[in-house]
Design a protein around this motif. Structure first.
Motif, short mmCIF file in Angstrom:
data_model
loop_
_atom_site.label_atom_id
_atom_site.label_comp_id
_atom_site.label_asym_id
_atom_site.label_seq_id
_atom_site.Cartn_x
_atom_site.Cartn_y
_atom_site.Cartn_z
N SER A 191 0.84 -1.19 0.00
CA SER A 191 0.00 0.00 0.00
C SER A 191 0.88 1.25 0.00
O SER A 191 1.96 1.25 0.59
CB SER A 191 -0.91 0.02 1.23
OG SER A 191 -1.76 -1.11 1.24
N PRO A 192 0.44 2.33 -0.64
CA PRO A 192 1.24 3.56 -0.66
C PRO A 192 1.30 4.18 0.72
O PRO A 192 0.37 4.05 1.53
CB PRO A 192 0.48 4.45 -1.64
CG PRO A 192 -0.93 3.96 -1.60
CD PRO A 192 -0.82 2.47 -1.39
N PRO A 193 2.39 4.87 1.05
CA PRO A 193 2.50 5.51 2.36
C PRO A 193 1.53 6.68 2.48
O PRO A 193 1.16 7.30 1.49
CB PRO A 193 3.96 6.00 2.39
CG PRO A 193 4.32 6.18 0.95
CD PRO A 193 3.58 5.12 0.21
N PRO A 194 1.10 6.98 3.70
CA PRO A 194 0.18 8.11 3.88
C PRO A 194 0.88 9.44 3.60
O PRO A 194 2.11 9.56 3.75
CB PRO A 194 -0.23 8.01 5.35
CG PRO A 194 0.89 7.27 6.00
CD PRO A 194 1.41 6.31 4.97
N LYS A 195 0.11 10.44 3.20
CA LYS A 195 0.65 11.77 2.91
C LYS A 195 -0.04 12.79 3.81
O LYS A 195 -1.18 12.63 4.20
CB LYS A 195 0.42 12.12 1.45
CG LYS A 195 1.17 11.24 0.46
CD LYS A 195 0.93 11.68 -0.97
CE LYS A 195 1.68 10.79 -1.95
NZ LYS A 195 1.45 11.21 -3.37
N LYS A 196 0.71 13.85 4.11
CA LYS A 196 0.18 14.90 4.97
C LYS A 196 0.84 16.22 4.55
O LYS A 196 2.05 16.28 4.36
CB LYS A 196 0.47 14.61 6.44
CG LYS A 196 -0.06 15.66 7.40
CD LYS A 196 0.25 15.25 8.83
CE LYS A 196 -0.16 16.33 9.82
NZ LYS A 196 -1.61 16.52 9.84
N ALA A 197 0.03 17.26 4.41
CA ALA A 197 0.56 18.57 4.04
C ALA A 197 1.39 19.14 5.18
O ALA A 197 1.03 19.00 6.37
CB ALA A 197 -0.59 19.52 3.69
N LYS A 198 2.49 19.76 4.83
CA LYS A 198 3.37 20.33 5.85
C LYS A 198 2.74 21.58 6.43
O LYS A 198 2.28 22.47 5.71
CB LYS A 198 4.74 20.68 5.23
CG LYS A 198 5.75 21.12 6.27
CD LYS A 198 7.11 21.35 5.64
CE LYS A 198 8.14 21.74 6.70
NZ LYS A 198 9.48 21.96 6.09
N THR A 199 2.72 21.66 7.76
CA THR A 199 2.15 22.81 8.45
C THR A 199 3.15 23.34 9.47
O THR A 199 4.12 22.66 9.83
CB THR A 199 0.84 22.43 9.18
OG1 THR A 199 1.11 21.32 10.05
CG2 THR A 199 -0.24 22.05 8.19
N VAL A 200 2.92 24.55 9.93
CA VAL A 200 3.80 25.19 10.91
C VAL A 200 2.97 25.55 12.13
O VAL A 200 1.75 25.72 12.05
CB VAL A 200 4.47 26.45 10.32
CG1 VAL A 200 5.39 26.08 9.18
CG2 VAL A 200 3.42 27.46 9.86
#
Length: 379
Positions: free
Chosen positions: A207-216
């Protein structure tokens, strides 16, 4: 089988195990097996009508043929395993000369890549990587950020203070823990992004790895000064954005801390409190030091630029930040409520564990002699 037994006996008799180490075993096994199969076919047909040696009767091979086997083995023994010299590039590139060349290049520029070494020396990338791994034992590590690169004098002070504090700790462990009181501050943001480790998910193979938008972290935050000992938080305060801890402000903190200690730790103020704090300028100001002295606290020295030796930094605050991460708070009051609730849920064993961890960290600081301790130091 009997023929194989004869062959094995001849191996041992002529020292063929030494030959095998030279790489002649494949040649010998192939040639000898083909010869014996050819000779034994015709010999076995005549074994009932002819007389031979005892070994020939068991295996169908006569004494004359046994001597021929020995002749073949002796012939194979004389075969040279070394290739004749020929002009051009050697077949094997893993030689001492290439190992030394690669080591010299790496010592000149430790940031050099495997591909750059390949282009400079003309050695295949696979060979360079094999030499780097098997012969030189080199690996490329990412830089590790530390609060400050300590000078030799600062490192010496760090080891000396760790040694002195460790001696005080080991002199009477139970008494030290009961007398120990520490303080530090941290920022609690309106929003703290989750770390990559917190965002890890279970997935099926392939399965593809999860993705998450970079936040500060958000701009809104609250400063949280915390005073605590082995039983829990003694005194807690909150400073809104724009407020700072000055010498006078911190001196008032210490006075309020003494009053809180009288109320929450009845009878324990008679013991001289071992007070721990970092080396922030406001903490070392004249007003703050006078307040600490008037309160009857014994100040425990803290090494410069050493958050890894502060229980709040390496134990308390990381747990606080994890509990707040991923949550959006609309106001400072929401942040204050969340922080207060977090400290109320902690058990006494949690605070005791953080204080006892100092012993291990002081020992590591003395033994490793590094700028700052991290996970790779197996803390």
């Amino acid at each position: 089988m009997s023929i194989e037994r004869v062959r094995n006996n001849l191996y041992e008799e002529l020292g063929m195990r030494k030959l095998c180490a030279r790489g002649i075993r494949p040649i010998l096994c192939g040639e000898l097996s083909r010869w014996m199969r050819h000779r034994s076919t015709s010999t076995l047909q005549k074994s009932n009508s002819s007389r031979g040696s005892e070994r020939g009767q068991e295996t169908g091979i006569s004494k004359m043929e046994t001597n021929e086997i020995r002749t073949v083995i002796k012939y194979l023994w004389r075969i040279s395993t070394e290739e004749e010299h020929r002009p051009g590039r050697p077949v094997e590139s893993i030689i001492q000369e290439n190992i030394d060349k690669i080591l010299d290049l790496v010592m000149l520029d430790r940031r050099m890549t495997v591909r750059q070494i390949e282009e400079t020396l003309g050695i295949p990338k696979t060979i360079v990587d094999r030499i780097r791994r098997e012969h030189l034992g080199l690996r490329k590590l990412s830089v590790r950020w530390v609060p400050k690169l300590l000078t030799p004098d600062q490192k010496a002070v760090r080891r000396k203070l760790s040694s002195d504090n460790l001696a005080l700790f080991e002199a009477n462990l139970g008494e030290f823990v009961k007398r120990f009181l520490t303080m530090d501050e941290t920022w609690a943001n309106h929003f703290t992004p989750e770390s990559k480790k917190q965002f890890m998910q279970w997935r099926h193979s392939g399965s593809p790895p999860p993705k998450k938008a970079k936040t500060v972290p958000s701009a809104g935050n609250v400063m949280v000064p915390v005073f605590w000992d082995f039983e829990g938080v003694l005194f807690l305060d909150f400073l809104n954005k724009g407020q700072t801890i000055t010498g006078n402000y911190y001196a008032n903190f210490v006075k309020q801390l003494r009053d809180a200690f009288k109320e929450k730790r009845r009878g324990k103020l008679s013991r001289k409190i071992v007070y721990h704090q970092d080396n922030a300028p406001s903490y070392r100001s004249l007003q703050a030091m006078a307040a600490i002295y008037d309160s009857g606290f014994e100040l425990l020295p803290h090494a410069p630029y050493s958050p890894d030796l502060s229980p709040s930094d390496f134990h308390l605050f990381p747990h606080l930040k994890r509990s707040l991460s991923g949550i959006h708070f609309r106001s400072d009051e929401d942040v204050i409520d969340a922080v207060t609730s977090f400290f109320e849920t902690l058990e006494t064993s949690f605070f005791l564990e953080g204080i006892k961890a100092l012993e291990h960290r002081w020992k590591k600081c003395i033994d490793l002699k590094v700028d700052i301790l991290c996970r790779k130091n197996k803390l």
